[in-house]
Design a protein around this motif. Structure first.
Motif, PDB file in Angstrom:
ATOM      1  N   GLY A  78      58.260  -4.756 -13.586  1.00 38.27           N
ATOM      2  CA  GLY A  78      57.511  -5.693 -14.412  1.00 38.27           C
ATOM      3  C   GLY A  78      56.124  -5.206 -14.762  1.00 38.27           C
ATOM      4  O   GLY A  78      55.205  -6.014 -14.929  1.00 38.27           O
ATOM      5  N   LEU A  79      55.964  -3.888 -14.887  1.00 31.70           N
ATOM      6  CA  LEU A  79      54.649  -3.330 -15.197  1.00 31.70           C
ATOM      7  C   LEU A  79      54.107  -3.854 -16.527  1.00 31.70           C
ATOM      8  O   LEU A  79      52.929  -4.201 -16.636  1.00 31.70           O
ATOM      9  CB  LEU A  79      54.716  -1.800 -15.222  1.00 31.70           C
ATOM     10  N   GLN A  80      54.968  -3.906 -17.532  1.00 31.07           N
ATOM     11  CA  GLN A  80      54.508  -4.338 -18.847  1.00 31.07           C
ATOM     12  C   GLN A  80      54.129  -5.814 -18.868  1.00 31.07           C
ATOM     13  O   GLN A  80      53.388  -6.258 -19.739  1.00 31.07           O
ATOM     14  CB  GLN A  80      55.582  -4.058 -19.899  1.00 31.07           C
ATOM     15  N   MET A  81      54.641  -6.560 -17.899  1.00 33.24           N
ATOM     16  CA  MET A  81      54.343  -7.988 -17.811  1.00 33.24           C
ATOM     17  C   MET A  81      53.130  -8.252 -16.937  1.00 33.24           C
ATOM     18  O   MET A  81      52.689  -9.403 -16.803  1.00 33.24           O
ATOM     19  CB  MET A  81      55.541  -8.748 -17.240  1.00 33.24           C
ATOM     20  N   GLY A  82      52.604  -7.216 -16.306  1.00 36.15           N
ATOM     21  CA  GLY A  82      51.472  -7.394 -15.418  1.00 36.15           C
ATOM     22  C   GLY A  82      51.842  -7.783 -14.005  1.00 36.15           C
ATOM     23  O   GLY A  82      50.962  -8.119 -13.198  1.00 36.15           O
ATOM     24  N   LEU A  83      53.139  -7.728 -13.662  1.00 33.31           N
ATOM     25  CA  LEU A  83      53.550  -8.041 -12.293  1.00 33.31           C
ATOM     26  C   LEU A  83      53.154  -6.935 -11.333  1.00 33.31           C
ATOM     27  O   LEU A  83      52.898  -7.183 -10.155  1.00 33.31           O
ATOM     28  CB  LEU A  83      55.065  -8.254 -12.217  1.00 33.31           C
ATOM     29  N   GLY A  84      53.138  -5.711 -11.822  1.00 31.50           N
ATOM     30  CA  GLY A  84      52.774  -4.567 -10.999  1.00 31.50           C
ATOM     31  C   GLY A  84      51.736  -3.716 -11.691  1.00 31.50           C
ATOM     32  O   GLY A  84      51.278  -4.028 -12.801  1.00 31.50           O
ATOM     33  N   HIS A  85      51.371  -2.617 -11.040  1.00 27.13           N
ATOM     34  CA  HIS A  85      50.331  -1.720 -11.555  1.00 27.13           C
ATOM     35  C   HIS A  85      50.767  -0.276 -11.356  1.00 27.13           C
ATOM     36  O   HIS A  85      51.595   0.030 -10.501  1.00 27.13           O
ATOM     37  CB  HIS A  85      49.009  -1.957 -10.815  1.00 27.13           C
TER      38      HIS A  85
END
Length: 239
Positions: A78-85
């Motif tokens: 979920g990087l693009q969703m801001g869940l991860g970095h």
């Protein structure tokens, strides 16, 4: 295969992983596991030798255990969703620091209380474990209150994975009643904010045995036997 999360009831820390999967929005299924009875069965331990929840069966059929590992797995998807970095970034480091604290100090503080409830038969032993657990839980709350500081969320500028995991563990105090969360006003306010999130409300409904519609990724429940069959396991075969 469509991923499956094996989550524990009542009040498993897997609650945080349900919330995370809801935020991710990709197809997933759930498998309800009654603790501790089902986690000790031969079939369950063939899927997850640790005999604990949660377990995420990934798209390629791997059984991923431990909440921190599952939450990081979701974060990576979920990087693009801001869940991860991005790994190595300040956001990545901050999230993992907080998850690690929750996974060790905050979670472990309740260990003596669960042991007292489930195993301690002698009244003196039970009372000693309760006293020790209260000390540990209070200290963990003090440290987490300091870690939160003046921020609105443990995960950063908006609600995220660390907040979901916090919500899963913090509610254990409502069961054991060893500290008054209002003594920690920042954590109390955080807990109340987290409860307003739709994915958190969805996870509560799931644990209560209802079938909420959610955000669209949830594809229903499957049985432990169904999960084992998809993995090609039987009661007579090793994992």
């Amino acid at each position: 295969m469509t991923p499956v999360l094996l989550y524990g009831v009542p009040e498993g820390c897997s609650f945080g992983s349900i919330v995370a999967l809801e935020w991710l929005g990709q197809p997933y299924r759930l498998c309800r596991i009654h603790m501790p009875e089902e986690t000790q069965t031969d079939l369950y331990t063939r899927i997850a030798p640790v005999g604990e929840t949660p377990v995420l069966i990934t798209e390629d059929g791997r059984a991923l255990t431990e909440s921190m590992a599952i939450l990081n797995h979701v974060a990576a998807h979920g990087l693009q969703m801001g869940l991860g970095h991005r790994q190595g970034s300040p956001g990545f480091d901050a999230l993992n620091r907080t998850l690690a604290f929750l996974n060790t100090t905050f979670f472990a503080a309740y260990g003596p209380l669960w042991f007292a409830l489930e195993h301690a038969q002698d009244p003196e032993t039970h009372a000693a474990l309760r006293r020790f657990g209260e000390t540990q839980v209070r200290a963990a709350h003090l440290k987490l209150e300091a870690l939160l500081g003046d921020a609105a969320w443990l995960s950063g500028e908006r609600i995220g994975l660390a907040d979901a995991y916090f919500a899963a563990i913090a509610r254990w105090n409502d069961f054991h009643k060893v500290v008054d969360r209002s003594d920690f006003p920042k954590l109390q306010a955080l807990y109340e904010r987290v409860q307003q999130d739709p994915a958190v409300r969805f996870a509560h409904e799931i644990e209560a045995g209802r079938e909420p519609s959610g955000a669209g990724g949830f594809r229903g429940h499957v049985s432990l036997e169904d999960v084992a069959a998809e993995l090609g396991l039987t009661a007579a075969e090793p994992a």
